[in-house]
Design an enzyme around this catalytic site. Structure first.
Site, PDB file in Angstrom:
ATOM      1  N   ASP A  16      -2.990   0.472  -7.197  1.00  0.00           N
ATOM      2  CA  ASP A  16      -2.099   0.925  -6.128  1.00  0.00           C
ATOM      3  C   ASP A  16      -0.842   1.504  -6.762  1.00  0.00           C
ATOM      4  O   ASP A  16      -0.108   0.799  -7.463  1.00  0.00           O
ATOM      5  CB  ASP A  16      -1.758  -0.256  -5.218  1.00  0.00           C
ATOM      6  CG  ASP A  16      -1.108   0.173  -3.916  1.00  0.00           C
ATOM      7  OD1 ASP A  16      -0.996   1.391  -3.674  1.00  0.00           O
ATOM      8  OD2 ASP A  16      -0.708  -0.715  -3.136  1.00  0.00           O
ATOM      9  N   ASP A 110      -3.099   7.325  -3.065  1.00  0.00           N
ATOM     10  CA  ASP A 110      -2.380   6.483  -4.019  1.00  0.00           C
ATOM     11  C   ASP A 110      -3.019   5.139  -4.301  1.00  0.00           C
ATOM     12  O   ASP A 110      -2.408   4.302  -4.974  1.00  0.00           O
ATOM     13  CB  ASP A 110      -0.937   6.266  -3.540  1.00  0.00           C
ATOM     14  CG  ASP A 110      -0.874   5.526  -2.207  1.00  0.00           C
ATOM     15  OD1 ASP A 110      -1.887   5.493  -1.491  1.00  0.00           O
ATOM     16  OD2 ASP A 110       0.208   5.002  -1.880  1.00  0.00           O
ATOM     17  N   GLU A 111      -4.238   4.895  -3.837  1.00  0.00           N
ATOM     18  CA  GLU A 111      -4.880   3.624  -4.158  1.00  0.00           C
ATOM     19  C   GLU A 111      -6.395   3.763  -4.132  1.00  0.00           C
ATOM     20  O   GLU A 111      -6.950   4.600  -3.432  1.00  0.00           O
ATOM     21  CB  GLU A 111      -4.433   2.507  -3.210  1.00  0.00           C
ATOM     22  CG  GLU A 111      -4.761   2.741  -1.767  1.00  0.00           C
ATOM     23  CD  GLU A 111      -4.371   1.553  -0.892  1.00  0.00           C
ATOM     24  OE1 GLU A 111      -4.572   0.388  -1.306  1.00  0.00           O
ATOM     25  OE2 GLU A 111      -3.869   1.797   0.225  1.00  0.00           O
TER      26      GLU A 111
END
Length: 363
Positions: A16, A110-111
């Site tokens: 993350d 983003d993860e």
């Protein structure tokens, strides 16, 4: 109904990025560094897409109305989102992931989840893989990432929040059930505010309270989610990491402690790389028709050479022979060689992968 039988031991990493959009803006604009930044519109109807940690200290959060953010933090700086930049950085990060495993399940830009049980680097310890990935992300993008490591997706996701920002945590099979029991259900990934409120009305405040409820009770009150809640209350989550698209290639590479100059030395380094990709192909029932060799020189410039044949490659000796020939076409080398990679593409149908019962001491 959700499968509640004991799952094969797996090694799952949840990566993350820390305050991703805001961190990209602070990276690209030094004047924003150390200041409270919100990515989003400052207009009356604007919404915060992401907030820097400096802004979060004032209680600013994503999805918050911009007027509320400005009231909480009068000095906040609003920046218009640049999604094309975020997508480009996300692709850089995904390429790093792909060096370790094809089993990548992005949740957003983003993860992502990574299943590294059977990884392309043959690294036995998942925490070391996570550390290496985070270091490579920092080197390539200048951004910080946090990671959670565990034996299933739910706990890996929970672990990634434990040491944010710029940290990582591991939850082992031994500690998983106790960790869940002590956690407030409102903190569970997948339990939103409405579900948490319903659980509270039913007297369920913690994982221990949830574990005390029968499967029939949870199914009656939460429908299809009931078996899932029953499982995670016991630290069980059998969901597999599912890539968002069909795998188009599988590869492995190695950076050498000393640069290679001789053709023989370079060709000798091909065998272990071929062994890695061929082992993975065998285990997952993958066939391939194209072999590509990547050569990165001491000045970080790189070239590739590839060859495609009509029928699927039948064994690792064929792949190794083609790879050696491809390296020879690039000799004499323009500079000493610091990295070699072998990638197979034109992949055939995949069979159901065999879940290996691995020693989880490698977390």
């Amino acid at each position: 109904m959700t499968d509640l039988s004991p799952p094969p031991l797996r090694k799952i990493i949840h990566v993350d990025m820390d305050a991703f959009y805001a961190s990209v803006e602070q990276r690209d604009n030094p004047e924003l560094r150390g200041k409270p930044v919100a990515v989003g519109g400052a207009a009356a109807r604007g919404v915060v897409a992401a907030a820097s940690y400096e802004a979060r200290a004032f209680g600013v959060r994503s999805a918050m109305p911009s007027v509320t953010a400005a009231r909480k933090c009068p000095d906040i700086i609003f920046v218009k989102p640049r999604f094309e930049v975020y997508r480009a950085v996300s692709q850089q990060i995904r390429e790093i992931f792909a060096d370790y495993t094809p089993l990548i399940e992005p949740l957003s830009l983003d993860e992502a989840y990574l299943d590294v049980t059977d990884n392309l680097k043959s690294m036995p310890i998942a925490t070391e893989i996570a550390e290496e990935i985070r270091a490579r992300i920092k080197a390539a993008t200048g951004l910080n990432a946090s990671a959670g490591i565990s034996y299933n997706k739910f706990l890996a996701k929970m672990a990634s929040d434990l040491n944010k920002p710029n940290g990582q945590a591991v939850i082992t099979p031994k500690n998983g059930p106790a960790f869940v029991e002590s956690l407030a259900v409102s903190k569970f990934h997948g339990v939103g505010p409405a579900t948490a409120e319903k659980m509270h009305r039913l007297g369920i405040e913690t994982g221990a309270d949830l574990k005390a409820k029968s499967l029939e009770f949870l199914a009656a009150h939460f429908g299809k989610s009931g078996p899932y809640f029953y499982g995670i209350a016991r630290g069980v989550d059998n969901r597999q990491v599912k890539p968002d698209r069909e795998r188009k290639s599988v590869g492995a590479e190695d950076t050498f402690a000393e640069d290679l100059v001789a053709l023989y030395d370079a060709q000798s380094e091909i065998a272990p790389l071929v062994a890695k990709v061929w082992s993975y192909c065998q285990k997952h029932g993958i066939s391939a028709k194209t072999v590509m060799v990547k050569i990165k020189f001491s000045d970080f410039q790189q070239i590739t050479r590839s060859r495609t044949i009509e029928r699927p490659l039948s064994d690792h000796q064929d792949i190794e022979q083609i790879a050696r020939q491809l390296i020879e076409t690039a000799f004499p080398f323009r500079k000493p060689v610091r990295l070699l990679g072998v990638t197979l593409s034109n992949l055939g149908e995949k069979s159901q992968p065999t879940q290996a019962q691995l020693d989880f001491a490698g977390l």
